[in-house]
Design a protein around this motif. Structure first.
Motif, mmCIF file in Angstrom:
data_model
loop_
_atom_site.group_PDB
_atom_site.id
_atom_site.type_symbol
_atom_site.label_atom_id
_atom_site.label_comp_id
_atom_site.label_asym_id
_atom_site.label_seq_id
_atom_site.Cartn_x
_atom_site.Cartn_y
_atom_site.Cartn_z
ATOM 1 N N GLY A 114 36.470 33.019 43.175
ATOM 2 C CA GLY A 114 36.697 34.316 43.809
ATOM 3 C C GLY A 114 37.968 34.315 44.633
ATOM 4 N N ASN A 115 38.212 33.234 45.382
ATOM 5 C CA ASN A 115 39.455 33.103 46.142
ATOM 6 C C ASN A 115 40.669 33.128 45.224
ATOM 7 O OD1 ASN A 115 38.393 32.976 48.703
ATOM 8 N ND2 ASN A 115 38.553 30.760 48.903
ATOM 9 N N LEU A 116 40.577 32.360 44.140
ATOM 10 C CA LEU A 116 41.705 32.294 43.220
ATOM 11 C C LEU A 116 42.006 33.670 42.634
ATOM 12 C CD1 LEU A 116 43.820 30.675 41.662
ATOM 13 C CD2 LEU A 116 42.076 30.208 39.932
ATOM 14 N N GLY A 117 40.975 34.353 42.164
ATOM 15 C CA GLY A 117 41.180 35.693 41.618
ATOM 16 C C GLY A 117 41.757 36.639 42.649
ATOM 17 N N SER A 118 41.255 36.564 43.880
ATOM 18 C CA SER A 118 41.753 37.420 44.957
ATOM 19 C C SER A 118 43.230 37.147 45.234
ATOM 20 C CB SER A 118 40.921 37.190 46.224
ATOM 21 O OG SER A 118 41.434 37.942 47.301
ATOM 22 N N MET A 119 43.628 35.884 45.211
ATOM 23 C CA MET A 119 45.030 35.535 45.448
ATOM 24 C C MET A 119 45.931 36.081 44.337
ATOM 25 S SD MET A 119 44.689 31.622 46.773
ATOM 26 C CE MET A 119 44.337 31.265 48.494
ATOM 27 N N LEU A 120 45.490 35.971 43.112
ATOM 28 C CA LEU A 120 46.278 36.517 42.008
ATOM 29 C C LEU A 120 46.374 38.039 42.123
ATOM 30 C CD1 LEU A 120 44.883 34.347 39.072
ATOM 31 C CD2 LEU A 120 47.065 34.062 40.267
ATOM 32 N N ARG A 121 45.280 38.672 42.514
ATOM 33 C CA ARG A 121 45.273 40.130 42.703
ATOM 34 C C ARG A 121 46.240 40.524 43.815
ATOM 35 N NH1 ARG A 121 39.781 43.528 44.204
ATOM 36 N NH2 ARG A 121 40.633 45.649 44.009
ATOM 37 N N THR A 122 46.218 39.772 44.919
ATOM 38 C CA THR A 122 47.119 40.043 46.036
ATOM 39 C C THR A 122 48.572 39.870 45.610
ATOM 40 O OG1 THR A 122 45.495 39.388 47.699
ATOM 41 C CG2 THR A 122 47.806 39.242 48.324
ATOM 42 N N GLY A 123 48.860 38.773 44.892
ATOM 43 C CA GLY A 123 50.223 38.555 44.422
ATOM 44 C C GLY A 123 50.705 39.662 43.513
ATOM 45 N N ALA A 124 49.859 40.072 42.585
ATOM 46 C CA ALA A 124 50.241 41.140 41.667
ATOM 47 C C ALA A 124 50.490 42.441 42.421
ATOM 48 C CB ALA A 124 49.160 41.328 40.606
ATOM 49 N N ALA A 125 49.631 42.741 43.410
ATOM 50 C CA ALA A 125 49.780 43.976 44.168
ATOM 51 C C ALA A 125 51.052 43.990 45.000
ATOM 52 C CB ALA A 125 48.567 44.176 45.080
ATOM 53 N N ALA A 126 51.486 42.818 45.473
ATOM 54 C CA ALA A 126 52.677 42.726 46.317
ATOM 55 C C ALA A 126 53.978 42.618 45.520
ATOM 56 C CB ALA A 126 52.553 41.530 47.260
ATOM 57 N N GLY A 127 53.869 42.579 44.202
ATOM 58 C CA GLY A 127 55.069 42.507 43.379
ATOM 59 C C GLY A 127 55.540 41.108 43.075
ATOM 60 N N ALA A 128 54.635 40.117 43.169
ATOM 61 C CA ALA A 128 55.010 38.757 42.772
ATOM 62 C C ALA A 128 55.441 38.748 41.312
ATOM 63 C CB ALA A 128 53.841 37.799 42.996
ATOM 64 N N THR A 129 56.363 37.863 40.996
ATOM 65 C CA THR A 129 56.886 37.781 39.634
ATOM 66 C C THR A 129 56.250 36.659 38.818
ATOM 67 O OG1 THR A 129 58.697 36.364 40.385
ATOM 68 C CG2 THR A 129 59.108 38.740 40.357
ATOM 69 N N LEU A 130 55.559 35.731 39.498
ATOM 70 C CA LEU A 130 54.973 34.578 38.814
ATOM 71 C C LEU A 130 53.935 33.944 39.728
ATOM 72 C CD1 LEU A 130 55.128 32.517 36.366
ATOM 73 C CD2 LEU A 130 56.778 31.237 37.753
ATOM 74 N N ALA A 131 52.873 33.407 39.125
ATOM 75 C CA ALA A 131 51.906 32.573 39.847
ATOM 76 C C ALA A 131 51.931 31.187 39.226
ATOM 77 C CB ALA A 131 50.508 33.168 39.771
ATOM 78 N N VAL A 132 52.036 30.175 40.080
ATOM 79 C CA VAL A 132 52.065 28.775 39.643
ATOM 80 C C VAL A 132 50.830 28.089 40.214
ATOM 81 C CG1 VAL A 132 53.305 26.584 39.784
ATOM 82 C CG2 VAL A 132 54.573 28.720 39.499
ATOM 83 N N LEU A 133 49.992 27.523 39.341
ATOM 84 C CA LEU A 133 48.726 26.919 39.749
ATOM 85 C C LEU A 133 48.740 25.421 39.485
ATOM 86 C CD1 LEU A 133 48.119 29.981 39.455
ATOM 87 C CD2 LEU A 133 45.877 29.341 38.557
ATOM 88 N N SER A 134 48.318 24.653 40.472
ATOM 89 C CA SER A 134 48.285 23.198 40.316
ATOM 90 C C SER A 134 47.176 22.778 39.363
ATOM 91 C CB SER A 134 48.077 22.530 41.675
ATOM 92 O OG SER A 134 46.724 22.648 42.079
ATOM 93 N N LYS A 135 47.222 21.499 38.997
ATOM 94 C CA LYS A 135 46.211 20.940 38.106
ATOM 95 C C LYS A 135 44.816 21.017 38.716
ATOM 96 C CE LYS A 135 49.537 17.650 36.132
ATOM 97 N NZ LYS A 135 49.936 16.227 36.014
ATOM 98 N N GLY A 136 44.731 21.018 40.043
ATOM 99 C CA GLY A 136 43.441 21.025 40.712
ATOM 100 C C GLY A 136 42.870 22.400 40.973
ATOM 101 N N CYS A 137 43.543 23.450 40.540
ATOM 102 C CA CYS A 137 43.025 24.811 40.743
ATOM 103 C C CYS A 137 41.884 25.114 39.773
ATOM 104 C CB CYS A 137 44.128 25.846 40.542
ATOM 105 S SG CYS A 137 45.207 26.103 41.967
ATOM 106 N N HIS A 138 41.022 25.994 40.189
ATOM 107 C CA HIS A 138 39.990 26.512 39.292
ATOM 108 C C HIS A 138 40.658 27.240 38.120
ATOM 109 C CE1 HIS A 138 35.952 28.075 38.366
ATOM 110 N NE2 HIS A 138 36.579 29.176 38.001
ATOM 111 N N ASP A 139 39.936 27.315 37.022
ATOM 112 C CA ASP A 139 40.426 27.994 35.816
ATOM 113 C C ASP A 139 40.645 29.489 36.100
ATOM 114 O OD1 ASP A 139 40.884 29.037 33.287
ATOM 115 O OD2 ASP A 139 38.787 28.844 32.647
#
Length: 259
Positions: free
Chosen positions: A125-150
């Motif tokens: 849920g945190n991961l999805g929320s962060m991606l949603r926040t980034g997209a809403a703010a106009g982020a151009t890319l999300a980079v996720l480490s090997k240890g992130c949830h799918d």
């Protein structure tokens, strides 16, 4: 519309859907996932996707399902008993609608880079929320480490509410190596640092780095960043959670870029 009724757990299609619901490896190998609910399906269609299979619980209104199926002319329509559907649903109160869908690869966003870099975010849920926040703010890319949830798990997709369909992302990344090749400034959001987020210019090529919900950022990633900065907190709480910290930082960058 012709529906296939599935009543057995031994059905090959049900087994396939169950693997997508439960296994990151199965999703990765097939590059497929399950979308839960009408909102996610609509967001997927709006992004240009077309699901392979539409699944409804027997209790879902057939007319409503038929209207949605009309937007997915090539999808196989399947009905499951409520009990079988509940085994696939990512939430305790199922929506009654699932879609088997291929991962989307959003096109690159042509703008000054504003990258969100996430290290070892464990909660879907945190991961999805962060991606949603980034997209809403106009982020151009999300980079996720090997240890992130799918990011393509059903729960992360629910948290993202369509962000994965519009925000380019790369996962399984060695963050230190990625930062070494990034042609811009990289800022680690950390506690007890002298740099003040609001006093920092955030209008150039920028990567904002947020760490694990409990442990924060690793020392190696902090060392690889251009600088570490803090979010001033005048109240009597010592820290924000990871999703809130990212929201404050990325929207401050968006504010500065707008003005």
């Amino acid at each position: 519309m012709t529906e296939t009724v599935i009543s057995s757990r031994d059905n090959p299609l049900f087994k396939r859907l169950k693997k997508l619901a439960d296994s990151a490896r199965a999703r990765r190998e097939a590059r497929m996932t399950l979308l839960d609910g009408e909102h996610l399906l609509t967001a997927y269609l709006d992004a240009g996707g077309q699901p392979h299979t539409l699944v409804r619980a027997a209790s879902l209104d057939a007319g409503r399902f038929e209207r949605l199926a009309g937007q997915c002319p090539h999808a196989k329509a399947v009905e499951l008993s409520d009990a079988l559907f509940a085994e696939l649903a990512p939430v305790a109160t199922p929506t009654g609608l699932l879609a088997e869908a291929a991962w989307l690869a959003p096109p690159a966003i042509e703008a000054t880079p504003l990258v969100i870099v996430l290290e070892d975010i464990q909660d879907p849920g945190n991961l999805g929320s962060m991606l949603r926040t980034g997209a809403a703010a106009g982020a151009t890319l999300a980079v996720l480490s090997k240890g992130c949830h799918d990011p393509w798990s059903p729960k992360a997709l629910r948290g993202g509410q369509g962000a994965q369909f519009v925000l380019p992302l790369v996962s399984g990344v060695d963050i230190v190596d990625w930062l070494a090749g990034f042609e811009g400034e990289s800022l680690a959001l950390a506690l007890a640092e002298d740099g003040n987020l609001y006093a920092h210019a955030l209008t150039g090529a920028l990567a904002l780095i947020v760490g694990n919900e409990g442990a924060g950022l690793s020392q190696a990633v902090c060392a690889a960043a251009s600088a570490a900065i803090r979010i001033p907190m005048p109240g009597r709480i010592e820290s924000l959670n990871a999703a809130a910290a990212l929201a404050v930082a990325v929207f401050e960058a968006a504010r500065q870029r707008a003005t």
